[in-house]
Motif scaffolding. Structure first.
Motif, PDB file in Angstrom:
ATOM      1  N   ALA A 114     -66.210  58.642  32.389  1.00 55.80           N
ATOM      2  CA  ALA A 114     -64.867  59.211  32.551  1.00 55.80           C
ATOM      3  C   ALA A 114     -64.066  59.219  31.254  1.00 55.80           C
ATOM      4  N   ALA A 115     -64.061  58.130  30.530  1.00 57.61           N
ATOM      5  CA  ALA A 115     -63.240  58.041  29.320  1.00 57.61           C
ATOM      6  C   ALA A 115     -63.785  58.898  28.189  1.00 57.61           C
ATOM      7  N   ARG A 116     -65.066  59.280  28.257  1.00 60.39           N
ATOM      8  CA  ARG A 116     -65.690  60.068  27.176  1.00 60.39           C
ATOM      9  C   ARG A 116     -65.780  61.551  27.507  1.00 60.39           C
ATOM     10  N   ALA A 117     -65.319  61.945  28.674  1.00 63.55           N
ATOM     11  CA  ALA A 117     -65.510  63.339  29.109  1.00 63.55           C
ATOM     12  C   ALA A 117     -64.223  63.916  29.664  1.00 63.55           C
ATOM     13  N   THR A 118     -63.148  63.809  28.909  1.00 69.13           N
ATOM     14  CA  THR A 118     -61.864  64.334  29.353  1.00 69.13           C
ATOM     15  C   THR A 118     -61.746  65.812  29.001  1.00 69.13           C
ATOM     16  N   GLY A 119     -60.794  66.489  29.620  1.00 68.46           N
ATOM     17  CA  GLY A 119     -60.567  67.906  29.359  1.00 68.46           C
ATOM     18  C   GLY A 119     -59.649  68.504  30.397  1.00 68.46           C
ATOM     19  N   PRO A 120     -59.195  69.740  30.177  1.00 66.79           N
ATOM     20  CA  PRO A 120     -58.214  70.354  31.091  1.00 66.79           C
ATOM     21  C   PRO A 120     -58.773  70.716  32.456  1.00 66.79           C
ATOM     22  N   LEU A 121     -60.067  70.991  32.556  1.00 57.42           N
ATOM     23  CA  LEU A 121     -60.623  71.386  33.850  1.00 57.42           C
ATOM     24  C   LEU A 121     -60.900  70.166  34.724  1.00 57.42           C
ATOM     25  N   PRO A 122     -60.584  70.239  36.020  1.00 59.71           N
ATOM     26  CA  PRO A 122     -60.998  69.166  36.933  1.00 59.71           C
ATOM     27  C   PRO A 122     -62.520  69.104  37.027  1.00 59.71           C
ATOM     28  N   VAL A 123     -63.022  67.958  37.453  1.00 54.99           N
ATOM     29  CA  VAL A 123     -64.461  67.817  37.647  1.00 54.99           C
ATOM     30  C   VAL A 123     -64.709  67.143  38.990  1.00 54.99           C
ATOM     31  N   HIS A 124     -65.742  67.613  39.691  1.00 54.08           N
ATOM     32  CA  HIS A 124     -66.121  66.995  40.965  1.00 54.08           C
ATOM     33  C   HIS A 124     -67.590  66.619  40.930  1.00 54.08           C
ATOM     34  N   TRP A 125     -67.869  65.374  41.293  1.00 59.03           N
ATOM     35  CA  TRP A 125     -69.222  64.843  41.339  1.00 59.03           C
ATOM     36  C   TRP A 125     -69.716  64.877  42.778  1.00 59.03           C
ATOM     37  N   LYS A 131     -79.506  63.196  32.829  1.00 60.69           N
ATOM     38  CA  LYS A 131     -79.844  61.915  33.452  1.00 60.69           C
ATOM     39  C   LYS A 131     -79.108  60.730  32.839  1.00 60.69           C
ATOM     40  N   THR A 132     -79.023  60.661  31.539  1.00 63.41           N
ATOM     41  CA  THR A 132     -78.392  59.506  30.910  1.00 63.41           C
ATOM     42  C   THR A 132     -76.884  59.702  30.825  1.00 63.41           C
ATOM     43  N   SER A 133     -76.171  58.592  30.664  1.00 62.03           N
ATOM     44  CA  SER A 133     -74.712  58.695  30.562  1.00 62.03           C
ATOM     45  C   SER A 133     -74.304  59.457  29.310  1.00 62.03           C
ATOM     46  N   ASP A 134     -75.071  59.332  28.221  1.00 64.79           N
ATOM     47  CA  ASP A 134     -74.741  60.078  27.004  1.00 64.79           C
ATOM     48  C   ASP A 134     -74.903  61.574  27.225  1.00 64.79           C
ATOM     49  N   GLN A 135     -75.991  61.979  27.888  1.00 65.54           N
ATOM     50  CA  GLN A 135     -76.185  63.402  28.187  1.00 65.54           C
ATOM     51  C   GLN A 135     -75.064  63.931  29.082  1.00 65.54           C
ATOM     52  N   LEU A 136     -74.718  63.162  30.094  1.00 60.74           N
ATOM     53  CA  LEU A 136     -73.664  63.581  31.017  1.00 60.74           C
ATOM     54  C   LEU A 136     -72.318  63.688  30.313  1.00 60.74           C
TER      55      LEU A 136
END
Length: 533
Positions: free
Chosen positions: A457-468, A509-514
Motif C-alpha cells: 500500500a505505501a509503495r503503490a499510491t496514485g490518483p486511481l482507486p484500486v480494488h483487490w 507474484k512478489t510484493s515488488d512486482q505488485l
C-alpha cells in the motif's frame, strides 16, 4: 441542480432467478471459511452510542473482535459460532437494530452521510431515513423484497445518487424531491413522447405551481432535449466545479449537459418516504407479473421495466400529488481546473463519498470523516468512534462520520483517531484501496488479498482507486470503471486499469512486482490520455 442517478446498463436478456436471494442478514447467518457471518442493516448508517457498544460487545464475545463496513453502510460480524444466532438476535433486539424481524434484510437504505452537517443550503434528509424505515417495517408486502434491493436518499449533493440504487430520492429543494426508479428510460425522445401525451409537466410548471423556474437547469426542455454545452456547477447552485461548494474545490471534472434527460417523479418532500415505499411495491408487482423472480429493478425484462409515469400514476391513485418532470443527465468531462487543498467532507465528483478530515459545519459545529482501512475496524477503534459524541454514521464508502463536535475540539479528536489507525487525511495511502474478504475467510478466494494489499500500500499510491479481488467475482468492487483491478489467479495477480497502462494477465507474484505494476497503473489514467490529445 441535483444529479440524477446513473442509467443502468442495458441487458440483452432478462435475468431469470431460480431461487430467492441468499444475501446474509442478522438472523440468516452465512457460513464462511472463518465461521459464520452476520450482516446487520443500519438504515442511513445512523447509529447511536448504546447500539454501537452492544454491537462491539457481540463482536468480541461471539465473533472475531472486528466489525466490517459494507458498501451499503451496514455492519458485518465475522467468525461467529454456528449456535450463536439466538444470542446475537437478542443483543440486536436490545440495541434496537431488529425493529421488525420479518423485514430485517430489506432495510437497505443509504443516505448522504453529511446531510444536515455541513451545507445549510442543502436539505437535511436524515428524517427521511427514519420515516422510510418505519414505513418499510410496517408494510407486510415489503418483506418480499430481496436483501439486495436498495434505497438511496440524496440531499442534492449527488453522492449516494451514484450508487445504482433501485429507488433513488433526491432533494430538489427544501419542499420538493425527485424520485427515480431504476431502468427508467433516459432518451430525450421518450420525454417528448410523454410530453405529447400530457404526462410530463412543461418546464417551469408543476401541478399546483409550486416549482418555479422549471425542473431543468441550463436550458428549457424543447423536444425532449436540453441546450447542448451548458455546464452544471455541481450539486450547489453557483458552484464552478462538481463536488465543491461554490467551486472552491477543483476535482478535475465538470458536468456537461449534452441533451439527454431522464424522467423523475416530483413529489413534496414530506411525501418522499411514502413515494419510495410505493416504488418498492411497484417493483414487487412488476416482478410478480414478469415471473422472473428478479432481485433488483434492473433485472426486470423490458416489457415490465419500471417507469416514472407508472410510479406517478400509483402515487396519484393513493392520494399523493405527483408529477413526471424531465431532469438533465450530466456527463462528467475532464477539464483543466486548478485544484486547491481538499476540503474534508466534500464528496468528489466521482461520487466516492466524503473526504477524510474535519468537516466544518455552521455555528461552530464540526464533524469528523474517517475511513477504515480495507473497511475493517477493531472493536477498540469502533468504541473510540462511538464514544466521541454518542453518534456515528457509517458510509457506503466504508467510512465513518462522527457528528456533533465543537469546531475547536475537532482537530484533537481527529488526531486521536489517526493514532488509532484510521484514515484521517485525503493523501493517506489507504484512502482509496479496497478489497474483498479473500483468504482465509472465503473459500473461493485464491489469495489473502488483504495481506497482499498491506504489503504494497505505501509503495503503490496514485490518483486511481484500486480494488483487490481473490477471484473473478470481484466482490465489493468500486462503482464505475475508473479503478485499477487486481484479481488473483492461479498464476499470481492479473492487473488492468483504464487509460494507457498495459494490462497484466497474471504473473504478478512478489510484493515488488505488485508494487511497481500497481504504482504505474494508478498514476496512468484516462484523464492523462485525454490531456495529451
Amino acid at each position: 441542480m441535483p444529479t440524477p442517478p446513473s442509467a443502468p446498463a442495458a441487458r440483452d436478456e432478462p435475468v431469470i432467478r431460480e431461487r430467492g436471494d441468499a444475501c446474509p442478514g442478522a438472523l440468516r447467518l452465512h457460513a464462511a471459511d472463518d465461521g459464520y457471518l452476520a450482516r446487520v442493516r443500519i438504515p442511513g448508517g445512523m447509529l447511536g452510542e448504546d447500539a454501537a457498544l452492544l454491537l462491539a460487545d457481540a463482536a468480541d464475545r461471539l465473533g472475531d473482535g472486528h466489525i466490517d463496513l459494507t458498501s451499503r453502510g451496514n455492519a458485518q460480524l465475522r467468525g461467529l459460532g454456528a449456535s450463536c444466532g439466538g444470542e446475537l438476535a437478542g443483543v440486536l433486539e436490545r440495541a434496537g437494530l431488529l425493529p421488525a424481524p420479518t423485514h430485517e434484510r430489506v432495510r437497505n437504505i443509504v443516505a448522504s452521510p453529511l446531510t444536515g452537517l455541513d451545507l445549510p443550503a442543502l436539505p437535511d434528509v436524515a428524517p427521511w431515513v427514519a420515516e422510510l424505515d418505519r414505513l418499510l417495517c410496517a408494510d407486510p408486502t415489503a418483506a418480499a423484497l430481496s436483501g439486495r434491493f436498495l434505497f438511496a436518499l440524496d440531499d442534492g449533493r449527488g453522492d449516494v445518487a451514484s450508487l445504482d440504487a433501485d429507488v433513488t430520492v433526491i432533494a430538489r429543494d427544501a419542499e420538493h424531491a425527485h424520485v427515480f426508479v431504476a431502468a427508467t428510460p433516459t432518451a430525450g425522445a421518450q420525454i417528448a413522447d410523454l410530453a405529447a401525451e400530457g404526462v410530463v409537466a412543461a418546464a417551469g410548471s408543476v401541478s399546483g405551481g409550486s416549482v418555479s423556474g422549471g425542473p431543468v437547469s441550463g436550458g428549457p426542455v424543447s423536444g425532449g432535449s436540453l441546450s447542448a454545452g451548458s455546464v452544471s456547477g455541481g450539486p450547489l447552485s453557483g458552484g464552478g466545479v462538481a463536488g465543491g461548494p461554490g467551486g472552491s474545490v477543483g476535482s478535475g471534472t465538470a458536468s456537461c449537459f449534452t441533451g439527454v434527460v431522464t424522467p423523475a417523479v416530483l413529489v413534496a418532500a414530506a411525501d418522499a418516504p411514502r413515494a419510495a415505499v410505493a416504488a418498492a411495491r411497484y417493483f414487487l408487482d412488476a416482478a410478480r407479473a414478469a415471473g422472473t423472480r428478479a432481485w433488483r429493478a434492473v433485472e426486470l425484462p423490458a416489457e415490465h421495466a419500471l417507469g416514472a409515469p407508472g410510479l406517478a400514476a400509483r402515487l396519484v391513485a393513493a392520494g399523493v400529488p405527483a408529477t413526471v418532470v424531465p431532469v438533465p443527465v450530466p456527463v462528467p468531462v475532464p477539464v483543466p481546473v486548478p485544484v486547491s487543498l481538499p476540503v474534508a467532507g466534500v464528496a468528489p465528483a466521482d461520487g466516492s463519498g466524503p473526504e477524510p478530515g474535519v468537516v466544518v459545519g455552521p455555528a461552530g459545529a464540526a464533524a469528523l470523516s474517517v475511513l477504515a482501512p480495507l473497511g475493517r475496524l477493531t472493536t477498540a477503534q469502533w468504541r473510540l468512534l462511538a464514544r466521541l459524541t454518542g453518534r456515528m454514521r457509517l458510509t457506503p464508502w466504508r467510512g465513518i462520520v462522527v457528528p456533533g463536535l465543537a469546531a475547536d475540539r475537532a482537530p484533537e479528536a481527529l488526531a486521536a483517531l489517526a493514532d488509532a489507525g484510521l484514515v484521517t487525511a485525503p493523501d493517506h495511502p489507504w484512502r482509496s484501496v479496497t478489497a474483498c474478504t479473500g483468504r482465509p475467510g472465503c473459500a473461493k478466494s485464491l489469495a489473502d488479498v488483504r495481506a497482499d494489499a498491506r504489503a504494497v500500500a505505501a509503495r503503490a499510491t496514485g490518483p486511481l482507486p484500486v480494488h483487490w479481488s481473490g477471484c473473478e467475482r470481484r466482490c465489493g468492487h468500486p462503482r464505475g470503471t475508473a479503478w485499477v483491478d487486481l484479481v488473483a489467479t492461479p498464476d499470481g495477480y492479473a492487473l488492468s486499469a483504464p487509460g494507457g497502462s498495459p494490462p497484466h494477465h497474471g504473473g504478478l507474484k512478489t510484493s515488488d512486482q505488485l508494487a511497481a505494476a500497481l504504482a504505474s497503473a494508478r498514476r496512468t489514467t484516462s484523464h492523462d490520455d485525454a490531456a495529451k490529445k
